[in-house]
Design an enzyme around this catalytic site. Structure first.
Site, PDB file in Angstrom:
ATOM      1  N   HIS A  98     -15.048  90.324  -3.368  1.00 30.12           N
ATOM      2  CA  HIS A  98     -15.184  89.027  -1.985  1.00 30.12           C
ATOM      3  C   HIS A  98     -16.782  89.008  -1.828  1.00 30.12           C
ATOM      4  O   HIS A  98     -17.483  90.098  -1.920  1.00 30.12           O
ATOM      5  CB  HIS A  98     -14.526  89.153  -0.917  1.00 30.12           C
ATOM      6  CG  HIS A  98     -14.648  90.910  -0.187  1.00 30.12           C
ATOM      7  ND1 HIS A  98     -15.657  90.831   0.752  1.00 30.12           N
ATOM      8  CD2 HIS A  98     -14.105  91.806  -0.505  1.00 30.12           C
ATOM      9  CE1 HIS A  98     -15.673  91.952   1.127  1.00 30.12           C
ATOM     10  NE2 HIS A  98     -14.715  92.723   0.535  1.00 30.12           N
ATOM     11  N   ASP A 103     -17.659  87.447   1.098  1.00 30.73           N
ATOM     12  CA  ASP A 103     -18.068  87.123   2.693  1.00 30.73           C
ATOM     13  C   ASP A 103     -18.048  88.742   3.236  1.00 30.73           C
ATOM     14  O   ASP A 103     -17.887  89.670   2.511  1.00 30.73           O
ATOM     15  CB  ASP A 103     -16.474  86.743   3.342  1.00 30.73           C
ATOM     16  CG  ASP A 103     -15.154  87.351   2.876  1.00 30.73           C
ATOM     17  OD1 ASP A 103     -15.322  87.921   1.844  1.00 30.73           O
ATOM     18  OD2 ASP A 103     -14.318  87.462   3.750  1.00 30.73           O
ATOM     19  N   ASP A 123     -20.105  96.767   0.895  1.00 29.76           N
ATOM     20  CA  ASP A 123     -18.533  95.970   1.067  1.00 29.76           C
ATOM     21  C   ASP A 123     -18.856  94.567   1.027  1.00 29.76           C
ATOM     22  O   ASP A 123     -19.173  93.919   2.006  1.00 29.76           O
ATOM     23  CB  ASP A 123     -17.953  96.502   2.396  1.00 29.76           C
ATOM     24  CG  ASP A 123     -16.701  96.160   2.626  1.00 29.76           C
ATOM     25  OD1 ASP A 123     -16.036  95.440   1.460  1.00 29.76           O
ATOM     26  OD2 ASP A 123     -16.098  96.222   3.561  1.00 29.76           O
ATOM     27  N   GLU A 148     -11.997  87.422   2.432  1.00 26.85           N
ATOM     28  CA  GLU A 148     -11.177  88.773   2.454  1.00 26.85           C
ATOM     29  C   GLU A 148     -11.318  89.621   3.855  1.00 26.85           C
ATOM     30  O   GLU A 148     -10.060  90.036   4.182  1.00 26.85           O
ATOM     31  CB  GLU A 148     -11.849  89.471   1.160  1.00 26.85           C
ATOM     32  CG  GLU A 148     -10.743  90.913   0.800  1.00 26.85           C
ATOM     33  CD  GLU A 148     -11.226  92.107   1.763  1.00 26.85           C
ATOM     34  OE1 GLU A 148     -10.090  93.053   1.712  1.00 26.85           O
ATOM     35  OE2 GLU A 148     -12.014  92.174   2.568  1.00 26.85           O
ATOM     36  N   GLU A 149     -12.453  89.390   4.451  1.00 25.44           N
ATOM     37  CA  GLU A 149     -12.417  90.047   5.856  1.00 25.44           C
ATOM     38  C   GLU A 149     -11.916  89.288   6.695  1.00 25.44           C
ATOM     39  O   GLU A 149     -11.682  89.843   7.764  1.00 25.44           O
ATOM     40  CB  GLU A 149     -14.080  90.111   5.830  1.00 25.44           C
ATOM     41  CG  GLU A 149     -14.957  91.042   5.064  1.00 25.44           C
ATOM     42  CD  GLU A 149     -14.410  92.649   4.851  1.00 25.44           C
ATOM     43  OE1 GLU A 149     -13.439  92.966   5.510  1.00 25.44           O
ATOM     44  OE2 GLU A 149     -15.150  93.165   4.209  1.00 25.44           O
ATOM     45  N   GLU A 203     -13.803  97.149  -4.158  1.00 28.62           N
ATOM     46  CA  GLU A 203     -13.842  97.687  -2.992  1.00 28.62           C
ATOM     47  C   GLU A 203     -14.428  99.284  -2.897  1.00 28.62           C
ATOM     48  O   GLU A 203     -14.461  99.970  -3.601  1.00 28.62           O
ATOM     49  CB  GLU A 203     -12.479  97.833  -1.934  1.00 28.62           C
ATOM     50  CG  GLU A 203     -11.812  96.513  -1.749  1.00 28.62           C
ATOM     51  CD  GLU A 203     -12.561  95.664  -0.647  1.00 28.62           C
ATOM     52  OE1 GLU A 203     -13.325  96.294   0.179  1.00 28.62           O
ATOM     53  OE2 GLU A 203     -12.633  94.513  -0.673  1.00 28.62           O
ATOM     54  N   HIS A 206     -19.055  98.037   7.075  1.00 29.39           N
ATOM     55  CA  HIS A 206     -18.630  97.508   8.329  1.00 29.39           C
ATOM     56  C   HIS A 206     -19.549  98.114   9.801  1.00 29.39           C
ATOM     57  O   HIS A 206     -19.206  97.835  10.886  1.00 29.39           O
ATOM     58  CB  HIS A 206     -17.272  97.622   8.973  1.00 29.39           C
ATOM     59  CG  HIS A 206     -16.303  96.818   8.064  1.00 29.39           C
ATOM     60  ND1 HIS A 206     -15.079  96.172   8.345  1.00 29.39           N
ATOM     61  CD2 HIS A 206     -16.339  96.266   6.848  1.00 29.39           C
ATOM     62  CE1 HIS A 206     -14.585  95.727   7.404  1.00 29.39           C
ATOM     63  NE2 HIS A 206     -15.395  95.575   6.263  1.00 29.39           N
TER      64      HIS A 206
HETATM   65 ZN   LIG Z   1     -14.365  94.714   1.283  1.00 35.17          ZN
END
Ligand SMILES: [Zn+2]
Length: 377
Positions: free
Chosen positions: A75, A77, A106, A135-136, A164, A349
């Site tokens: 992903h 995003d 990520d 995805e997030e 990931e 994150h």
């Molecule tokens: Zn991810």
């Protein structure tokens, strides 16, 4: 083709510099497409629906036809950066061997590594990139829409690697072969408000909620398995909000979160909880949201192939794991054997998310080895 080999660091930087808080569209996909076209990929971009926050863009890139087909999935995003970064989260900064920016691990770093690995991939078989902008977020119009698009076009990979950030202490130490599923539930037990001194004129919902939660709390869903820890149900909130000492409240609410192994499916668990609540508190409202089903790709050809590539490239023996939250591998694993392997997840994150530049180069080497082994099977 050597002149076209993209520099993984430059490409990671270009992707990170495109702000793409979920759902992503536009510029970040322009950068990826521009890197894929010179490598001979046919690039199909499409925008789907309206997520609560706006439309979602997805990209499906395919090179070659027939033979073995390996897909790299991921992903573009990212989660919001939040305040307090040492440098601009959307203007990559290089400090002390690290590249700082939102999405570094990520997972824009891994997407850049996919592309760079493909640049030197063997000229046999089929390679694809399955890249979403959702995805997030709710993941409603993301990988599921890509899978529908692939079905329409008759595209079906034999093996899939999701990029990931699975590595824990160092790059290569962990491959995810599965993930637990997740369901969140909201329980609202209605009562009738009244004076504590006149209980016969009121109806207290709290004892009914407590009785239901006691039975739910005593449930043993399973005792774990070879690849999963025991499934667990957690009460995550309990709310009555009654400020008065002499009042019976009109409702009582609780929230649950269940993490479950591949022995269960989300809807069945929700129905089971709903039946318990109904027995103790008829008329209660029970709302369930399955945020992901569990998946498991049992150890075998694909995990052996990825572990072999890691061993040959980095000289370490990866552990197979099913820990962590949900990922889009839950959807992709229905198409073909799917495992996840990517960067070190220590900063994902978080504030000051960063990737080691050496890891980016090593990840390219591992993905290249996976590609060679998969396409020449
Ligand atoms: Zn991810």
């Amino acid at each position: 083709m050597a002149g076209d080999v993209p520099d993984v660091v430059a490409l990671a930087k270009a992707l990170i510099d495109c702000e793409s808080v979920t759902p992503a569209q536009g510029a970040v996909f322009d950068v990826l497409e521009a890197a894929l076209i010179p490598l001979g990929f046919d690039v199909d971009r499409f925008v789907v629906g309206e997520s609560p926050d706006g439309p979602v863009e997805n990209l499906l890139a395919v090179r070659g036809a027939g033979g073995q087909h390996l897909a790299f999935a991921g992903h573009l995003d990212v989660v919001p950066p939040g305040p307090g970064w040492a440098s601009d989260p959307f203007c990559t900064e290089r400090r002390g061997g690290l590249l700082y920016g939102r999405g570094a691990v990520d997972m824009k770093g891994a997407v850049a590594a996919f592309v760079t690995a493909c640049a030197s991939g063997p000229a046999v078989g089929t390679t694809s990139l399955i890249i979403t902008g959702d995805e997030e977020g709710p993941a409603t119009h993301g990988t599921r829409a890509l899978i529908a698009r692939m079905a329409e076009r008759g595209i079906r990979p034999h093996l899939c690697i999701v990029g990931e950030p699975t590595s824990h202490a160092r790059l290569g130490d962990t491959i995810k072969i599965g993930r637990r599923g997740s369901v969140n539930m909201w329980i609202d037990v209605p009562g009738r408000q009244g004076h504590v001194a006149y209980p016969h004129l009121a109806d207290n919902p709290i004892p009914r909620l407590i009785a239901a939660l006691a039975e739910i709390g005593a449930l043993v869903l399973d005792t774990g398995g070879a690849w999963f820890q025991p499934s667990n149900i957690e009460v995550t909130d309990l709310e009555v909000g009654n400020p008065a000492t002499n009042m019976i409240p009109s409702s009582a609410r609780a929230r649950l979160s269940i993490r479950f192994s591949d022995a269960h499916c989300g809807d069945d668990l929700a129905n089971r909880i709903g039946a318990i609540v109904d027995r103790h508190a008829p008329g209660a409202s029970v709302v369930a949201k399955v945020s992901g089903e569990a998946f498991l790709t049992p150890p075998g050809a694909l995990s052996d192939l990825v572990a072999g590539a890691i061993r040959a490239t980095l000289g370490i023996e990866p552990e197979l794991s099913t820990t962590g939250g949900t990922s889009d591998a839950r959807f992709l694993s229905r198409l073909c054997p799917t495992v996840e392997f990517g960067l070190v997840n220590a900063t994902m994150h978080k504030l000051d998310e960063a990737v080691a530049i050496a890891d980016l180069h090593d990840l390219v080497a591992v993905y290249s080895a996976i590609l060679r082994a998969a396409l020449r099977r």
